[in-house]
Enzyme design. Sequence first.
Site, PDB file in Angstrom:
ATOM      1  N   GLU A 178       1.257  -1.089  -0.051  1.00 23.56           N
ATOM      2  CA  GLU A 178      -0.143  -0.025   0.313  1.00 23.56           C
ATOM      3  C   GLU A 178       0.624   1.155   0.066  1.00 23.56           C
ATOM      4  O   GLU A 178       0.887   2.283   0.794  1.00 23.56           O
ATOM      5  CB  GLU A 178      -1.041  -0.336   1.014  1.00 23.56           C
ATOM      6  CG  GLU A 178      -2.326  -0.923   1.210  1.00 23.56           C
ATOM      7  CD  GLU A 178      -2.886  -1.644   2.591  1.00 23.56           C
ATOM      8  OE1 GLU A 178      -2.460  -0.695   2.979  1.00 23.56           O
ATOM      9  OE2 GLU A 178      -4.278  -2.384   2.045  1.00 23.56           O
ATOM     10  N   ASN A 217       2.313  -4.554  -3.479  1.00 22.67           N
ATOM     11  CA  ASN A 217       0.993  -5.500  -3.067  1.00 22.67           C
ATOM     12  C   ASN A 217       0.120  -4.006  -2.835  1.00 22.67           C
ATOM     13  O   ASN A 217       0.599  -3.402  -2.023  1.00 22.67           O
ATOM     14  CB  ASN A 217       0.783  -6.016  -2.606  1.00 22.67           C
ATOM     15  CG  ASN A 217      -0.613  -6.770  -1.836  1.00 22.67           C
ATOM     16  OD1 ASN A 217      -1.136  -7.287  -3.006  1.00 22.67           O
ATOM     17  ND2 ASN A 217      -1.215  -6.863  -0.731  1.00 22.67           N
ATOM     18  N   HIS A 255      -9.896  -6.358  -2.897  1.00 23.28           N
ATOM     19  CA  HIS A 255     -10.899  -5.770  -1.488  1.00 23.28           C
ATOM     20  C   HIS A 255     -12.243  -4.839  -2.639  1.00 23.28           C
ATOM     21  O   HIS A 255     -12.387  -3.691  -2.321  1.00 23.28           O
ATOM     22  CB  HIS A 255     -10.952  -5.501  -0.826  1.00 23.28           C
ATOM     23  CG  HIS A 255      -9.406  -5.768   0.645  1.00 23.28           C
ATOM     24  ND1 HIS A 255      -9.781  -7.097   1.060  1.00 23.28           N
ATOM     25  CD2 HIS A 255      -8.223  -5.736   0.503  1.00 23.28           C
ATOM     26  CE1 HIS A 255      -8.431  -7.580   1.584  1.00 23.28           C
ATOM     27  NE2 HIS A 255      -7.533  -6.776   1.240  1.00 23.28           N
ATOM     28  N   GLU A 264      -6.059 -10.402  -2.082  1.00 22.86           N
ATOM     29  CA  GLU A 264      -6.482 -10.448  -1.035  1.00 22.86           C
ATOM     30  C   GLU A 264      -7.989 -10.734  -0.856  1.00 22.86           C
ATOM     31  O   GLU A 264      -8.628  -9.016  -0.497  1.00 22.86           O
ATOM     32  CB  GLU A 264      -6.391  -9.580  -0.173  1.00 22.86           C
ATOM     33  CG  GLU A 264      -4.800  -8.930   0.569  1.00 22.86           C
ATOM     34  CD  GLU A 264      -4.387  -8.240   1.001  1.00 22.86           C
ATOM     35  OE1 GLU A 264      -4.787  -7.541   1.736  1.00 22.86           O
ATOM     36  OE2 GLU A 264      -3.595  -7.738   1.381  1.00 22.86           O
TER      37      GLU A 264
HETATM   38  O1  G3I Z   1      -5.271  -9.641  18.698  1.00 18.73           O
HETATM   39  C1  G3I Z   1      -5.927  -8.547  18.772  1.00 18.73           C
HETATM   40  C2  G3I Z   1      -7.085  -8.533  19.994  1.00 18.73           C
HETATM   41  O2  G3I Z   1      -5.743  -9.491  21.044  1.00 18.73           O
HETATM   42  C3  G3I Z   1      -8.401  -7.590  20.287  1.00 18.73           C
HETATM   43  O3  G3I Z   1      -8.413  -8.284  21.506  1.00 18.73           O
HETATM   44  C4  G3I Z   1      -8.730  -7.411  19.315  1.00 18.73           C
HETATM   45  C5  G3I Z   1      -9.753  -6.151  19.713  1.00 18.73           C
HETATM   46  O4  G3I Z   1      -9.663  -5.561  18.422  1.00 18.73           O
HETATM   47  O5  G3I Z   1      -8.240  -6.786  18.111  1.00 18.73           O
HETATM   48  C6  G3I Z   1      -6.797  -8.153  18.091  1.00 18.73           C
HETATM   49  O6  G3I Z   1      -5.812  -7.480  16.320  1.00 18.73           O
HETATM   50  C7  G3I Z   1      -7.162  -6.781  15.780  1.00 18.73           C
HETATM   51  C8  G3I Z   1      -6.446  -7.958  14.159  1.00 18.73           C
HETATM   52  O7  G3I Z   1      -6.729  -8.206  13.020  1.00 18.73           O
HETATM   53  C9  G3I Z   1      -6.153  -9.221  15.091  1.00 18.73           C
HETATM   54  O8  G3I Z   1      -7.508  -9.504  14.411  1.00 18.73           O
HETATM   55  C10 G3I Z   1      -6.809  -6.044  15.488  1.00 18.73           C
HETATM   56  O9  G3I Z   1      -7.262  -5.150  16.410  1.00 18.73           O
HETATM   57  C11 G3I Z   1      -7.394  -5.415  13.166  1.00 18.73           C
HETATM   58  O10 G3I Z   1      -6.864  -4.036  13.149  1.00 18.73           O
HETATM   59  C12 G3I Z   1      -6.500  -5.947  12.735  1.00 18.73           C
HETATM   60  O11 G3I Z   1      -7.078  -5.963  11.472  1.00 18.73           O
HETATM   61  C13 G3I Z   1      -6.569  -6.199  10.438  1.00 18.73           C
HETATM   62  C14 G3I Z   1      -5.818  -5.407   9.463  1.00 18.73           C
HETATM   63  O12 G3I Z   1      -6.032  -5.925   8.477  1.00 18.73           O
HETATM   64  C15 G3I Z   1      -5.441  -4.488  10.107  1.00 18.73           C
HETATM   65  O13 G3I Z   1      -4.967  -3.391   8.718  1.00 18.73           O
HETATM   66  C16 G3I Z   1      -7.159  -7.597   9.672  1.00 18.73           C
HETATM   67  O14 G3I Z   1      -6.896  -8.920  11.120  1.00 18.73           O
HETATM   68  C17 G3I Z   1      -6.566  -7.986   8.403  1.00 18.73           C
HETATM   69  O15 G3I Z   1      -7.704  -8.866   7.521  1.00 18.73           O
HETATM   70  C18 G3I Z   1      -6.086  -7.415   7.529  1.00 18.73           C
HETATM   71  O16 G3I Z   1      -6.052  -7.548   6.620  1.00 18.73           O
HETATM   72  C19 G3I Z   1      -5.091  -6.111   5.407  1.00 18.73           C
HETATM   73  C20 G3I Z   1      -3.845  -6.322   4.725  1.00 18.73           C
HETATM   74  O17 G3I Z   1      -3.196  -6.937   6.016  1.00 18.73           O
HETATM   75  C21 G3I Z   1      -3.720  -5.403   3.836  1.00 18.73           C
HETATM   76  N1  G3I Z   1      -5.229  -5.501   3.094  1.00 18.73           N
HETATM   77  C22 G3I Z   1      -5.719  -5.036   3.583  1.00 18.73           C
HETATM   78  C23 G3I Z   1      -6.155  -5.820   4.259  1.00 18.73           C
HETATM   79  C24 G3I Z   1      -7.666  -5.728   5.239  1.00 18.73           C
HETATM   80  O18 G3I Z   1      -8.057  -4.782   5.958  1.00 18.73           O
END
Ligand code: G3I
Length: 469
Positions: free
Chosen positions: A176, A217, A253, A281
Amino acid sequence: MRTSRSTTTTRTFRAPGIPLRKRIAALLTGAVSVAALVGAGATTAHAADTPLRDLAAAQGKVIGTAVTGSKLTGAYGDIAGAQFSSLTPGNAMKWGTVEPTQGSFNWSEADQIVAFAQAHHQQVRGHTLVWHNQNPNWLTNGSWTPAQLSSLLQNHITTEVTRYKGKIAAWDVVNEAFNEDGTYRPTLWYDNLGADYIANALTWAHAADPAAKLYINDYNVEGVNAKSTALYNLVKSLKQRGVPIDGVGLQAHLILGQVPATLQQNIQRFADLGVDVAITELDVRMQLPATAASLTQQKADFKSVVGACAAVTRCVNVTVWGFTDSDSWVPSTFPGYGAATPYDENYNPKPAYYGIAEALGGGTSTPPPPPGGACTATYSVSSQWNDGFTGQVRIACSGASLSSWKVSWSYGAGQRITQAWNAVCTQSGAVVTCQNASYNGTVPDGGAVTFGFNASWSGSNPVPTVTLG
Ligand code: G3I
């Protein structure tokens, strides 16, 4: 007020791609709790049961999914292993995960995913080495000179790529990097190191694992537009400079019904530069609750994206960003939207699954009706306010019928039923059980019964898995 989510459970277990032997074992061990075989009988394998990974291999392609390491057991693990030939850690390889404290590393989830992939003869796409999100606080809150920052980045890349040397097919090295208008995104990296942080990152990654394919990416670069053209120009210039760049990742997405018309043309123009392309993705989000029409449109969207990749020789991999709606980033990021993946929350394949299969040469256009038919219970939330919500469960039969019914689910976040209508509901702890009222136990073939309820919630209100029977 939010309108939202739904989940469906059928009484007939049909989950393409988990070999029949494993499905039966899962049912016997209770590993799959969402369904129960009833008089209708077990389904038998059918054409669409050819796993996606086999269909993809026949086309010279790789089909992947993002995964969460802790979920790789039971039905989730079975499907991830059986259907996909590539895994991408959804979060496990990001800097914030692997080095939460400077110098103190946590590779556990990443190691677990790599081991699972090796055991299932799958590739791994490493994701991601240089990003502006999900970096550790010590890094983002630190005060660094450009030289220090460059050295931190080089060390990070060298450490992570070296750890997994020989085990990663492709790395999303830089994620990004662009704004929507094609200018560089202002980030920790760009602001302090200039645009050459990209070339340097690729060079360092290549030094650590010369065999890994190195990608840039991004999202919103699926069609021909200002952002994808900036990416195109960057890749062209990197190639001209001899910087090691092997591929371009189009995240994809997407929004329902909005597959860019120029997707294949865009893939082809990158391929013509002499790099590989991957859809990295893929998901297609829709307004909830999903309807038959939206799921049909979603099937067409998945089919058209996978078909565009299949049509270009250098498009090597299509990866979905989570294969099940229970493991998708969409609902928490876009309230009211979801159902973005090819399997529902109960691991039943959706029409989108068959869209992927068809684009990969699979023969079955729609899931055949299960032998003897099925009755389905669908849970949805129709309105929600600060501490309460109204929901309903619809029980529908097709090719089968019921003379009485009972559904149950377990609330995962402390929700409590306060009132129900058109059913007799009880709640014990987290477990809710609802039976037909005296007047609506019969659900004829082709018919449906709906009951409603009010409930309280706080914190979060996740959609539960409903069991019928
Ligand atoms: O692990 C913690 C957990 O301990 C806590 O209780 C919970 C409370 O909110 O958060 C958990 O962490 C989260 C993490 O995902 C794991 O589930 C984060 O808050 C959350 O922000 C995070 O989101 C991820 C996101 O990237 C962050 O930008 C998504 O899972 C993940 O699928 C997403 O992936 C991105 C790619 O890397 C890049 N392209 C876009 C894509 C979608 O946003």
